[in-house]
Design a protein around this motif. Structure first.
Motif, PDB file in Angstrom:
ATOM      1  N   ILE A  92      18.751  54.473  37.902  1.00 32.02           N
ATOM      2  CA  ILE A  92      19.241  54.427  38.961  1.00 32.02           C
ATOM      3  C   ILE A  92      19.276  52.148  38.941  1.00 32.02           C
ATOM      4  CG2 ILE A  92      18.398  54.209  41.536  1.00 32.02           C
ATOM      5  CD1 ILE A  92      16.863  56.259  40.719  1.00 32.02           C
ATOM      6  N   ILE A  93      18.598  51.717  38.343  1.00 32.38           N
ATOM      7  CA  ILE A  93      19.490  50.449  38.206  1.00 32.38           C
ATOM      8  C   ILE A  93      20.591  50.145  37.205  1.00 32.38           C
ATOM      9  CG2 ILE A  93      18.356  48.023  37.919  1.00 32.38           C
ATOM     10  CD1 ILE A  93      15.648  48.848  38.595  1.00 32.38           C
ATOM     11  N   LEU A  94      19.681  50.749  36.099  1.00 33.66           N
ATOM     12  CA  LEU A  94      21.178  50.601  35.608  1.00 33.66           C
ATOM     13  C   LEU A  94      22.164  50.778  35.037  1.00 33.66           C
ATOM     14  CD1 LEU A  94      18.913  51.103  31.487  1.00 33.66           C
ATOM     15  CD2 LEU A  94      19.166  49.078  32.868  1.00 33.66           C
ATOM     16  N   VAL A  95      22.846  52.028  36.215  1.00 37.29           N
ATOM     17  CA  VAL A  95      23.899  53.184  36.586  1.00 37.29           C
ATOM     18  C   VAL A  95      24.607  51.279  37.378  1.00 37.29           C
ATOM     19  CG1 VAL A  95      23.501  53.458  38.055  1.00 37.29           C
ATOM     20  CG2 VAL A  95      24.993  54.999  36.688  1.00 37.29           C
ATOM     21  N   ALA A  96      23.617  50.590  37.550  1.00 38.78           N
ATOM     22  CA  ALA A  96      25.284  49.750  38.575  1.00 38.78           C
ATOM     23  C   ALA A  96      25.146  49.231  38.427  1.00 38.78           C
ATOM     24  CB  ALA A  96      23.784  49.301  40.011  1.00 38.78           C
ATOM     25  N   LEU A  97      23.744  47.537  37.081  1.00 37.10           N
ATOM     26  CA  LEU A  97      24.076  46.730  36.691  1.00 37.10           C
ATOM     27  C   LEU A  97      24.345  46.698  35.438  1.00 37.10           C
ATOM     28  CD1 LEU A  97      22.195  44.257  36.030  1.00 37.10           C
ATOM     29  CD2 LEU A  97      20.562  44.849  35.119  1.00 37.10           C
ATOM     30  N   ILE A  98      24.364  47.209  34.381  1.00 38.75           N
ATOM     31  CA  ILE A  98      25.181  47.005  33.255  1.00 38.75           C
ATOM     32  C   ILE A  98      26.595  47.244  33.554  1.00 38.75           C
ATOM     33  CG2 ILE A  98      26.050  48.123  30.962  1.00 38.75           C
ATOM     34  CD1 ILE A  98      23.291  49.723  30.819  1.00 38.75           C
ATOM     35  N   PRO A  99      27.508  47.740  34.612  1.00 39.10           N
ATOM     36  CA  PRO A  99      28.978  47.535  35.145  1.00 39.10           C
ATOM     37  C   PRO A  99      29.064  46.091  36.028  1.00 39.10           C
ATOM     38  CG  PRO A  99      28.396  50.005  35.638  1.00 39.10           C
ATOM     39  CD  PRO A  99      27.082  49.299  35.051  1.00 39.10           C
ATOM     40  N   PHE A 100      28.012  46.361  36.719  1.00 44.86           N
ATOM     41  CA  PHE A 100      28.263  44.825  37.409  1.00 44.86           C
ATOM     42  C   PHE A 100      28.463  43.452  36.367  1.00 44.86           C
ATOM     43  CE2 PHE A 100      26.284  40.220  38.604  1.00 44.86           C
ATOM     44  CZ  PHE A 100      27.008  40.188  39.407  1.00 44.86           C
ATOM     45  N   LEU A 101      27.710  43.391  35.109  1.00 48.36           N
ATOM     46  CA  LEU A 101      28.071  42.084  34.132  1.00 48.36           C
ATOM     47  C   LEU A 101      28.314  42.648  33.497  1.00 48.36           C
ATOM     48  CD1 LEU A 101      24.055  41.973  33.132  1.00 48.36           C
ATOM     49  CD2 LEU A 101      25.043  40.686  34.919  1.00 48.36           C
ATOM     50  N   ILE A 102      29.008  44.072  32.928  1.00 51.23           N
ATOM     51  CA  ILE A 102      30.261  43.924  32.165  1.00 51.23           C
ATOM     52  C   ILE A 102      31.680  42.647  33.319  1.00 51.23           C
ATOM     53  CG2 ILE A 102      32.091  45.515  31.338  1.00 51.23           C
ATOM     54  CD1 ILE A 102      29.515  46.494  30.904  1.00 51.23           C
ATOM     55  N   LYS A 103      31.477  43.502  34.201  1.00 55.57           N
ATOM     56  CA  LYS A 103      32.697  43.172  34.901  1.00 55.57           C
ATOM     57  C   LYS A 103      33.246  41.557  35.071  1.00 55.57           C
ATOM     58  CE  LYS A 103      32.110  46.246  37.812  1.00 55.57           C
ATOM     59  NZ  LYS A 103      32.026  47.272  39.360  1.00 55.57           N
ATOM     60  N   ARG A 104      31.901  40.979  35.241  1.00 57.89           N
ATOM     61  CA  ARG A 104      31.313  39.682  36.039  1.00 57.89           C
ATOM     62  C   ARG A 104      32.129  39.337  34.501  1.00 57.89           C
ATOM     63  NH1 ARG A 104      25.799  36.261  37.117  1.00 57.89           N
ATOM     64  NH2 ARG A 104      25.247  37.242  34.826  1.00 57.89           N
ATOM     65  N   LYS A 105      31.780  38.897  33.475  1.00 63.19           N
ATOM     66  CA  LYS A 105      32.215  38.365  31.979  1.00 63.19           C
ATOM     67  C   LYS A 105      33.480  38.433  31.862  1.00 63.19           C
ATOM     68  CE  LYS A 105      31.276  37.383  27.602  1.00 63.19           C
ATOM     69  NZ  LYS A 105      31.031  35.797  27.212  1.00 63.19           N
ATOM     70  N   ILE A 106      34.484  39.583  32.213  1.00 63.51           N
ATOM     71  CA  ILE A 106      35.334  40.092  32.288  1.00 63.51           C
ATOM     72  C   ILE A 106      36.233  39.279  33.280  1.00 63.51           C
ATOM     73  CG2 ILE A 106      37.752  40.939  32.949  1.00 63.51           C
ATOM     74  CD1 ILE A 106      36.380  44.045  31.440  1.00 63.51           C
ATOM     75  N   PHE A 107      35.937  39.185  34.689  1.00 64.90           N
ATOM     76  CA  PHE A 107      36.635  38.342  35.544  1.00 64.90           C
ATOM     77  C   PHE A 107      36.574  36.734  35.055  1.00 64.90           C
ATOM     78  CE2 PHE A 107      35.850  35.436  38.734  1.00 64.90           C
ATOM     79  CZ  PHE A 107      36.746  36.099  39.896  1.00 64.90           C
ATOM     80  N   ASN A 108      34.988  36.551  34.494  1.00 65.09           N
ATOM     81  CA  ASN A 108      35.108  34.925  34.530  1.00 65.09           C
ATOM     82  C   ASN A 108      36.168  34.278  32.772  1.00 65.09           C
ATOM     83  OD1 ASN A 108      32.871  34.487  36.409  1.00 65.09           O
ATOM     84  ND2 ASN A 108      31.330  34.923  35.392  1.00 65.09           N
ATOM     85  N   LYS A 109      36.127  35.628  32.323  1.00 61.77           N
ATOM     86  CA  LYS A 109      37.014  35.351  30.805  1.00 61.77           C
ATOM     87  C   LYS A 109      38.708  34.507  31.134  1.00 61.77           C
ATOM     88  CE  LYS A 109      38.355  36.663  26.801  1.00 61.77           C
ATOM     89  NZ  LYS A 109      38.041  37.708  25.478  1.00 61.77           N
ATOM     90  N   ASN A 110      39.104  35.574  32.538  1.00 63.30           N
ATOM     91  CA  ASN A 110      40.434  35.992  33.168  1.00 63.30           C
ATOM     92  C   ASN A 110      40.486  34.950  34.299  1.00 63.30           C
ATOM     93  OD1 ASN A 110      40.678  36.967  30.977  1.00 63.30           O
ATOM     94  ND2 ASN A 110      40.388  39.403  31.941  1.00 63.30           N
ATOM     95  N   VAL A 111      40.311  34.686  34.923  1.00 55.65           N
ATOM     96  CA  VAL A 111      40.384  33.917  36.157  1.00 55.65           C
ATOM     97  C   VAL A 111      39.716  32.628  36.199  1.00 55.65           C
ATOM     98  CG1 VAL A 111      40.093  34.457  38.731  1.00 55.65           C
ATOM     99  CG2 VAL A 111      39.953  36.418  36.978  1.00 55.65           C
ATOM    100  N   ILE A 112      40.457  31.813  35.996  1.00 57.10           N
ATOM    101  CA  ILE A 112      40.239  30.350  36.248  1.00 57.10           C
ATOM    102  C   ILE A 112      40.733  30.097  37.772  1.00 57.10           C
ATOM    103  CG2 ILE A 112      40.841  27.916  35.607  1.00 57.10           C
ATOM    104  CD1 ILE A 112      41.625  28.914  33.186  1.00 57.10           C
ATOM    105  N   VAL A 113      38.884  29.566  38.298  1.00 63.88           N
ATOM    106  CA  VAL A 113      39.656  29.049  40.201  1.00 63.88           C
ATOM    107  C   VAL A 113      39.542  27.403  40.239  1.00 63.88           C
ATOM    108  CG1 VAL A 113      38.744  28.266  42.069  1.00 63.88           C
ATOM    109  CG2 VAL A 113      37.954  30.554  40.921  1.00 63.88           C
ATOM    110  N   GLU A 114      41.133  27.142  40.515  1.00 63.46           N
ATOM    111  CA  GLU A 114      41.142  25.615  40.343  1.00 63.46           C
ATOM    112  C   GLU A 114      40.955  24.909  41.403  1.00 63.46           C
ATOM    113  OE1 GLU A 114      44.897  25.087  39.287  1.00 63.46           O
ATOM    114  OE2 GLU A 114      44.944  25.670  37.625  1.00 63.46           O
ATOM    115  N   ASN A 115      39.681  24.476  41.259  1.00 61.37           N
ATOM    116  CA  ASN A 115      39.206  23.006  42.791  1.00 61.37           C
ATOM    117  C   ASN A 115      38.622  22.586  42.757  1.00 61.37           C
ATOM    118  OD1 ASN A 115      37.978  22.956  45.147  1.00 61.37           O
ATOM    119  ND2 ASN A 115      37.358  25.658  45.598  1.00 61.37           N
ATOM    120  N   THR A 116      38.676  21.394  43.241  1.00 62.72           N
ATOM    121  CA  THR A 116      39.011  19.784  42.613  1.00 62.72           C
ATOM    122  C   THR A 116      37.666  19.423  43.603  1.00 62.72           C
ATOM    123  OG1 THR A 116      39.706  19.517  43.879  1.00 62.72           O
ATOM    124  CG2 THR A 116      40.891  19.091  42.243  1.00 62.72           C
TER     125      THR A 116
END
Length: 429
Positions: free
Chosen positions: A180-204
């Motif tokens: 029940i936990i894994l079916v939510a946790l694993i996709p979350f971790l994968i999507k976070r990894k992809i987002f952090n790799k591809n999206v750069i937030v430019e903010n000084t």
């Protein structure tokens, strides 16, 4: 025909809708197969207790989201960089709201049997992960739902493997909390990894901006969250009343029917989400009405297709997944399928109203629906139990889609709905 099919498949919104549909198919497939195994394992009464906890966490989730999904989707569609910064600022706010919202659930679940408490904790953790999942919002809004599909496939496969191991070795049912936990946790971790790799937030000055954006979200989301909470209450209050006025066994059967009756709506929501940016970019009431009419026609078509399929195969599906103890769910699921279709159409016209800043109107409307639904639901559930609960949802969704929408003055909802069935609108409307 070949040219038409190629043109359709090359449309980025349609392609994104297809990927979103696949993502939800995988999510619902995992949900049904994991929860059906739990339902068969622990029986209707214990499953009813689990469903009661799930309903409570759904209310908390609506509060914790605080309307940020709508705000961020609209901002990303109109101003990408600002929308990304807005996303980065909502996680802390969501976490704080979720924690405070869980406090009443702790007292409610106190004294329940250990298995119910453990499953409630698992549902709570899965809900918290869903609350923190800002990456699905970004992928949907930027037509990159393919990332969500990939993440959910991995999560589903791993969760089903764990579930199989538990069943194969006949382990204690308490271990079913893990998938029940894994079916939510694993996709979350994968999507976070992809987002952090591809999206750069430019903010000084990210700290200052985060506080500024958080403050903006908090006040901007006030009207939306009242509406969202009201919607969550009137969509879940039937289960709460059934769990208190009837038996937990009835609630368990109703939970199965509700899952089967509403789970198909992921297709409609995928279509709506993909076309929402186009709706927000409409330059006239006519073009907005065209978009809503198109989405509504697709939803109606898909709804009746699913209804026919369920009437033919639903009985066998319930027996296979849940067992004979849940067979009553087959009789009430068609009512909930139609109610779900009306609810999805209601979401289309809610977005239509958002275009004309109808946030306050929707807030007042949903408050009225909650009050009306509580009175009607108490009467129907008290006298007709599980059947009354089903018809309560149907009546509420019909009134919400039609009568209560027609008092909105900033856009002619009745004309927009007539447009679905071919009524012409002049472009100056």
């Amino acid at each position: 025909m070949k040219v038409l099919i190629t043109k359709i498949l090359n449309n980025p919104r349609i392609k994104n809708s297809i990927w979103m549909i696949l993502e939800k198919v995988i999510s619902i497939f995992g949900l049904i197969f994991v929860t059906s195994f739990v339902a068969k394992y622990i029986g209707p009464e214990s499953f009813g207790k689990l469903s009661f906890a799930t309903t409570l966490f759904a209310l908390v989730q609506s509060i914790a989201i605080w309307g940020t999904d709508v705000i961020c989707s609209k901002r990303i569609a109109q101003r990408h960089d600002s929308g990304v910064k807005l996303l980065s600022a909502i996680t802390v706010l969501r976490a704080i709201l979720f924690i405070f919202g869980c406090i009443p659930i702790v007292f409610i679940m106190y004294g329940h049997d250990n298995l119910s408490v453990i499953f409630a904790i698992a549902v709570g953790l899965a809900t918290f992960i869903a609350v923190q999942d800002i990456y699905t919002i970004y992928n949907d809004a930027t037509l990159k739902a393919i990332y969500n599909v990939f993440a959910n496939i991995v999560g589903l496969v791993i969760s089903l493997i764990v579930r199989f191991i538990i069943a194969f070795y006949k382990l204690d049912p308490v271990y079913l909390a893990i998938p029940i936990i894994l079916v939510a946790l694993i996709p979350f971790l994968i999507k976070r990894k992809i987002f952090n790799k591809n999206v750069i937030v430019e903010n000084t000055n990210i700290k200052i901006n985060k506080w500024r954006y958080t403050k903006y979200i908090f006040f901007s989301g006030l009207t939306i969250v009242v509406s969202a909470i009201s919607i969550a209450i009137y969509t879940n209050m039937t289960q709460v009343m059934l769990g208190t006025l009837s038996t937990k066994s009835d609630l368990g059967v109703y939970a199965v029917a509700f899952t089967l009756g509403s789970s198909w709506s992921f297709v409609n929501i995928a279509v709506l989400t993909s076309f929402t940016p186009k709706l927000y970019q409409s330059d006239s009431t006519y073009s907005a009405s065209e978009t809503t009419a198109l989405v509504s026609r697709v939803m109606i078509f898909l709804g009746f297709i699913y209804l026919i399929i369920f009437l033919i195969f639903g009985n066998y599906l319930i027996q296979f997944l849940y067992g004979d103890k849940y067979i009553l769910a087959y009789k009430i699921t068609p009512i909930l399928i139609i109610a779900t279709l009306l609810s999805n159409l209601g979401q289309v016209y809610a977005r239509y109203m958002f275009l004309y800043n109808g946030f306050k109107y929707l807030m007042y409307k949903t408050i009225v629906i909650v009050v009306f639904g509580l009175i009607l639901g108490w009467y129907l559930v008290s006298f007709w139990g599980i059947w009354g609960a089903s018809y309560n949802v149907l009546i509420i969704e019909f009134i919400s889609l039609t009568i209560l929408n027609y008092f909105f003055n900033s856009a002619d909802i009745l004309k927009a709905q007539k447009h679905i069935f071919g009524a012409k609108r002049v472009k100056k409307d």
